[in-house]
Design a protein around this motif. Structure first.
Motif, PDB file in Angstrom:
ATOM      1  N   ILE A  97     -44.952  42.858  32.086  1.00 15.07           N
ATOM      2  CA  ILE A  97     -45.000  44.045  31.243  1.00 15.07           C
ATOM      3  C   ILE A  97     -46.068  44.952  31.832  1.00 15.07           C
ATOM      4  CG2 ILE A  97     -45.644  44.948  28.975  1.00 15.07           C
ATOM      5  CD1 ILE A  97     -44.416  42.457  27.750  1.00 15.07           C
ATOM      6  N   ILE A  98     -45.713  46.202  32.030  1.00 18.77           N
ATOM      7  CA  ILE A  98     -46.641  47.216  32.526  1.00 18.77           C
ATOM      8  C   ILE A  98     -47.091  48.032  31.316  1.00 18.77           C
ATOM      9  CG2 ILE A  98     -46.923  49.239  34.017  1.00 18.77           C
ATOM     10  CD1 ILE A  98     -46.362  46.684  35.608  1.00 18.77           C
ATOM     11  N   THR A  99     -48.402  48.207  31.160  1.00 20.03           N
ATOM     12  CA  THR A  99     -48.916  48.990  30.039  1.00 20.03           C
ATOM     13  C   THR A  99     -49.906  50.036  30.526  1.00 20.03           C
ATOM     14  OG1 THR A  99     -50.693  47.396  29.594  1.00 20.03           O
ATOM     15  CG2 THR A  99     -48.643  47.127  28.343  1.00 20.03           C
ATOM     16  N   VAL A 100     -49.978  51.128  29.778  1.00 22.59           N
ATOM     17  CA  VAL A 100     -50.973  52.176  30.001  1.00 22.59           C
ATOM     18  C   VAL A 100     -51.390  52.727  28.650  1.00 22.59           C
ATOM     19  CG1 VAL A 100     -49.993  52.815  32.237  1.00 22.59           C
ATOM     20  CG2 VAL A 100     -49.348  54.113  30.222  1.00 22.59           C
ATOM     21  N   ARG A 105     -37.598  57.501  36.410  1.00 22.67           N
ATOM     22  CA  ARG A 105     -38.273  58.699  35.902  1.00 22.67           C
ATOM     23  C   ARG A 105     -37.715  59.123  34.553  1.00 22.67           C
ATOM     24  NH1 ARG A 105     -39.649  62.596  41.010  1.00 22.67           N
ATOM     25  NH2 ARG A 105     -41.113  61.143  41.964  1.00 22.67           N
ATOM     26  N   SER A 106     -36.565  58.596  34.189  1.00 20.12           N
ATOM     27  CA  SER A 106     -35.978  58.889  32.880  1.00 20.12           C
ATOM     28  C   SER A 106     -36.562  58.005  31.776  1.00 20.12           C
ATOM     29  CB  SER A 106     -34.456  58.723  32.924  1.00 20.12           C
ATOM     30  OG  SER A 106     -34.118  57.395  33.295  1.00 20.12           O
ATOM     31  N   SER A 107     -37.394  57.041  32.134  1.00 19.22           N
ATOM     32  CA  SER A 107     -38.027  56.155  31.159  1.00 19.22           C
ATOM     33  C   SER A 107     -38.964  56.945  30.247  1.00 19.22           C
ATOM     34  CB  SER A 107     -38.834  55.069  31.883  1.00 19.22           C
ATOM     35  OG  SER A 107     -39.687  54.383  30.990  1.00 19.22           O
ATOM     36  N   GLU A 113     -39.461  36.489  24.187  1.00 21.75           N
ATOM     37  CA  GLU A 113     -39.358  37.414  23.054  1.00 21.75           C
ATOM     38  C   GLU A 113     -40.152  38.700  23.313  1.00 21.75           C
ATOM     39  OE1 GLU A 113     -40.816  37.446  18.460  1.00 21.75           O
ATOM     40  OE2 GLU A 113     -39.801  35.622  19.134  1.00 21.75           O
ATOM     41  N   LEU A 114     -41.332  38.552  23.881  1.00 15.84           N
ATOM     42  CA  LEU A 114     -42.164  39.714  24.203  1.00 15.84           C
ATOM     43  C   LEU A 114     -41.500  40.576  25.281  1.00 15.84           C
ATOM     44  CD1 LEU A 114     -44.897  41.058  23.597  1.00 15.84           C
ATOM     45  CD2 LEU A 114     -45.868  39.669  25.427  1.00 15.84           C
ATOM     46  N   ALA A 115     -40.956  39.955  26.303  1.00 13.95           N
ATOM     47  CA  ALA A 115     -40.256  40.700  27.356  1.00 13.95           C
ATOM     48  C   ALA A 115     -39.079  41.467  26.771  1.00 13.95           C
ATOM     49  CB  ALA A 115     -39.789  39.748  28.454  1.00 13.95           C
ATOM     50  N   ALA A 173     -38.462  45.580  26.529  1.00 11.85           N
ATOM     51  CA  ALA A 173     -37.290  46.071  27.254  1.00 11.85           C
ATOM     52  C   ALA A 173     -36.308  46.804  26.350  1.00 11.85           C
ATOM     53  CB  ALA A 173     -36.574  44.906  27.931  1.00 11.85           C
ATOM     54  N   ARG A 174     -36.307  46.469  25.032  1.00 15.16           N
ATOM     55  CA  ARG A 174     -35.211  46.933  24.199  1.00 15.16           C
ATOM     56  C   ARG A 174     -35.590  47.769  22.983  1.00 15.16           C
ATOM     57  NH1 ARG A 174     -31.470  43.664  26.551  1.00 15.16           N
ATOM     58  NH2 ARG A 174     -32.040  41.530  26.967  1.00 15.16           N
TER      59      ARG A 174
END
Length: 98
Positions: free
Chosen positions: A25-28, A58-60, A83-85, A89-90
């Motif tokens: 998971i990438i977070t900022v 880039r549409s994310s 579950e976290l992934a 994702a969803r």
């Protein structure tokens, strides 16, 4: 190079040895708002200096925050984190709960 730098490089190498083709998971945090997404494209780029790479569309909805922030967190996941992934994702409520 400080002892902290050496320790970080060791941790970085070990992390990617164990995470050859896993999910992360990438977070900022951008303007005080958390953003994140599940990534399957995380890979080690170099050990000295420690660098990693990932891909995202880039549409994310997270793209503007990722593109304009200074720090990025990468959270390597194991099988117990399915579950976290899925949540990152969803759903839009990625940071809800624990």
């Amino acid at each position: 190079m400080t002892s902290d730098d050496v320790a970080f490089e060791g941790t970085f190498k070990e992390m990617f040895r164990r995470h050859a083709a896993g999910v992360a998971i990438i977070t900022v945090n951008y303007d005080g708002v958390p953003y994140g997404f599940t990534a399957t494209s995380v890979a080690s780029l170099s050990a000295k200096p420690p660098r990693f790479t990932f891909n995202m569309a880039r549409s994310s909805s997270s793209w503007p925050a990722v593109a304009n922030t200074t720090y990025i967190g990468v959270h390597m996941l194991g099988l117990e984190n399915q579950e976290l992934a899925d949540r990152f994702a969803r759903t839009k409520e990625r940071f809800a709960g624990d």
